[in-house]
Design a protein around this motif. Structure first.
Motif, PDB file in Angstrom:
ATOM      1  N   GLY A  26      22.952  16.672  48.678  1.00 27.29           N
ATOM      2  CA  GLY A  26      21.696  17.418  48.697  1.00 27.29           C
ATOM      3  C   GLY A  26      21.655  18.430  49.816  1.00 27.29           C
ATOM      4  O   GLY A  26      21.182  19.558  49.640  1.00 27.29           O
ATOM      5  N   TRP A  27      22.162  18.050  50.991  1.00 28.71           N
ATOM      6  CA  TRP A  27      22.173  18.965  52.135  1.00 28.71           C
ATOM      7  C   TRP A  27      23.104  20.146  51.878  1.00 28.71           C
ATOM      8  O   TRP A  27      22.740  21.300  52.145  1.00 28.71           O
ATOM      9  CB  TRP A  27      22.601  18.209  53.393  1.00 28.71           C
ATOM     10  N   LYS A  34      20.385  28.190  49.684  1.00 32.60           N
ATOM     11  CA  LYS A  34      19.453  28.737  50.684  1.00 32.60           C
ATOM     12  C   LYS A  34      18.032  28.231  50.458  1.00 32.60           C
ATOM     13  O   LYS A  34      17.069  29.005  50.465  1.00 32.60           O
ATOM     14  CB  LYS A  34      19.500  30.257  50.674  1.00 32.60           C
ATOM     15  N   ALA A  35      17.920  26.923  50.271  1.00 24.21           N
ATOM     16  CA  ALA A  35      16.625  26.273  50.090  1.00 24.21           C
ATOM     17  C   ALA A  35      16.254  25.579  51.399  1.00 24.21           C
ATOM     18  O   ALA A  35      17.017  25.592  52.364  1.00 24.21           O
ATOM     19  CB  ALA A  35      16.691  25.269  48.948  1.00 24.21           C
ATOM     20  N   ASN A  36      15.092  24.958  51.430  1.00 23.10           N
ATOM     21  CA  ASN A  36      14.654  24.243  52.626  1.00 23.10           C
ATOM     22  C   ASN A  36      13.933  22.971  52.190  1.00 23.10           C
ATOM     23  O   ASN A  36      12.784  23.026  51.779  1.00 23.10           O
ATOM     24  CB  ASN A  36      13.733  25.127  53.470  1.00 23.10           C
ATOM     25  N   HIS A  37      14.639  21.848  52.256  1.00 20.01           N
ATOM     26  CA  HIS A  37      14.086  20.550  51.864  1.00 20.01           C
ATOM     27  C   HIS A  37      14.215  19.571  53.023  1.00 20.01           C
ATOM     28  O   HIS A  37      14.995  19.769  53.931  1.00 20.01           O
ATOM     29  CB  HIS A  37      14.843  19.971  50.668  1.00 20.01           C
ATOM     30  N   ILE A  43      18.266  13.601  49.481  1.00 20.89           N
ATOM     31  CA  ILE A  43      18.826  12.387  48.883  1.00 20.89           C
ATOM     32  C   ILE A  43      18.537  12.360  47.387  1.00 20.89           C
ATOM     33  O   ILE A  43      19.426  12.093  46.571  1.00 20.89           O
ATOM     34  CB  ILE A  43      18.284  11.127  49.585  1.00 20.89           C
ATOM     35  N   VAL A  44      17.289  12.653  47.005  1.00 17.63           N
ATOM     36  CA  VAL A  44      16.918  12.643  45.587  1.00 17.63           C
ATOM     37  C   VAL A  44      17.709  13.701  44.816  1.00 17.63           C
ATOM     38  O   VAL A  44      18.256  13.416  43.745  1.00 17.63           O
ATOM     39  CB  VAL A  44      15.391  12.859  45.425  1.00 17.63           C
ATOM     40  N   VAL A  45      17.784  14.906  45.355  1.00 18.50           N
ATOM     41  CA  VAL A  45      18.536  15.978  44.694  1.00 18.50           C
ATOM     42  C   VAL A  45      20.012  15.601  44.583  1.00 18.50           C
ATOM     43  O   VAL A  45      20.636  15.821  43.539  1.00 18.50           O
ATOM     44  CB  VAL A  45      18.368  17.318  45.455  1.00 18.50           C
ATOM     45  N   GLY A  46      20.573  15.007  45.613  1.00 17.66           N
ATOM     46  CA  GLY A  46      21.977  14.598  45.585  1.00 17.66           C
ATOM     47  C   GLY A  46      22.254  13.502  44.572  1.00 17.66           C
ATOM     48  O   GLY A  46      23.257  13.540  43.859  1.00 17.66           O
ATOM     49  N   ILE A  47      21.361  12.521  44.470  1.00 21.11           N
ATOM     50  CA  ILE A  47      21.556  11.427  43.512  1.00 21.11           C
ATOM     51  C   ILE A  47      21.410  11.935  42.083  1.00 21.11           C
ATOM     52  O   ILE A  47      22.242  11.635  41.221  1.00 21.11           O
ATOM     53  CB  ILE A  47      20.586  10.266  43.807  1.00 21.11           C
ATOM     54  N   LEU A  86      21.494  21.704  39.500  1.00 20.43           N
ATOM     55  CA  LEU A  86      20.102  21.251  39.411  1.00 20.43           C
ATOM     56  C   LEU A  86      19.164  22.208  40.157  1.00 20.43           C
ATOM     57  O   LEU A  86      18.142  22.630  39.603  1.00 20.43           O
ATOM     58  CB  LEU A  86      19.973  19.834  39.973  1.00 20.43           C
ATOM     59  N   LEU A  87      19.492  22.565  41.386  1.00 20.68           N
ATOM     60  CA  LEU A  87      18.641  23.485  42.148  1.00 20.68           C
ATOM     61  C   LEU A  87      18.601  24.874  41.517  1.00 20.68           C
ATOM     62  O   LEU A  87      17.562  25.539  41.517  1.00 20.68           O
ATOM     63  CB  LEU A  87      19.124  23.578  43.599  1.00 20.68           C
TER      64      LEU A  87
END
Length: 96
Positions: A26-27, A34-37, A43-47, A86-87
């Protein structure tokens, strides 16, 4: 590299491995897009990205496990690729 359940992302990494790979994927995807979470969103985006990446790798016939020894690198590559996709899709949908 087909995921069997939430705790098995194709490499039998378990809960802690899932969180570590999810956070890193996710990181990395966040930096690429170039997002900011925050950490939890990474973690959610990575999973979720790992499932997307595993689906895409299987659909394309790519066997990451044959290219890399061990569970970490192969799963991280698949998770990052899926998280970036996904992003990108989320950004595409939001821009409409």
């Amino acid at each position: 590299m087909e995921p069997n359940n939430l705790m098995d992302l194709g490499g039998g990494v378990g809960l802690i491995g899932t969180l570590i790979i999810g956070a890193l994927a996710g990181w990395i995807a966040e930096k690429v897009m170039k997002a900011n979470h925050g950490l939890l969103m990474n973690i959610v985006v990575g999973i979720i990205g790992s499932y997307v990446g595993a689906f895409l790798a299987n659909a394309l016939g790519i066997r990451i496990g044959e290219l890399f020894q061990g569970w970490f690198i192969g799963n991280l590559i698949v998770a990052v690729a899926g998280a970036v996709v996904l992003l990108w899709v989320v950004r595409l949908v939001r821009s409409r």
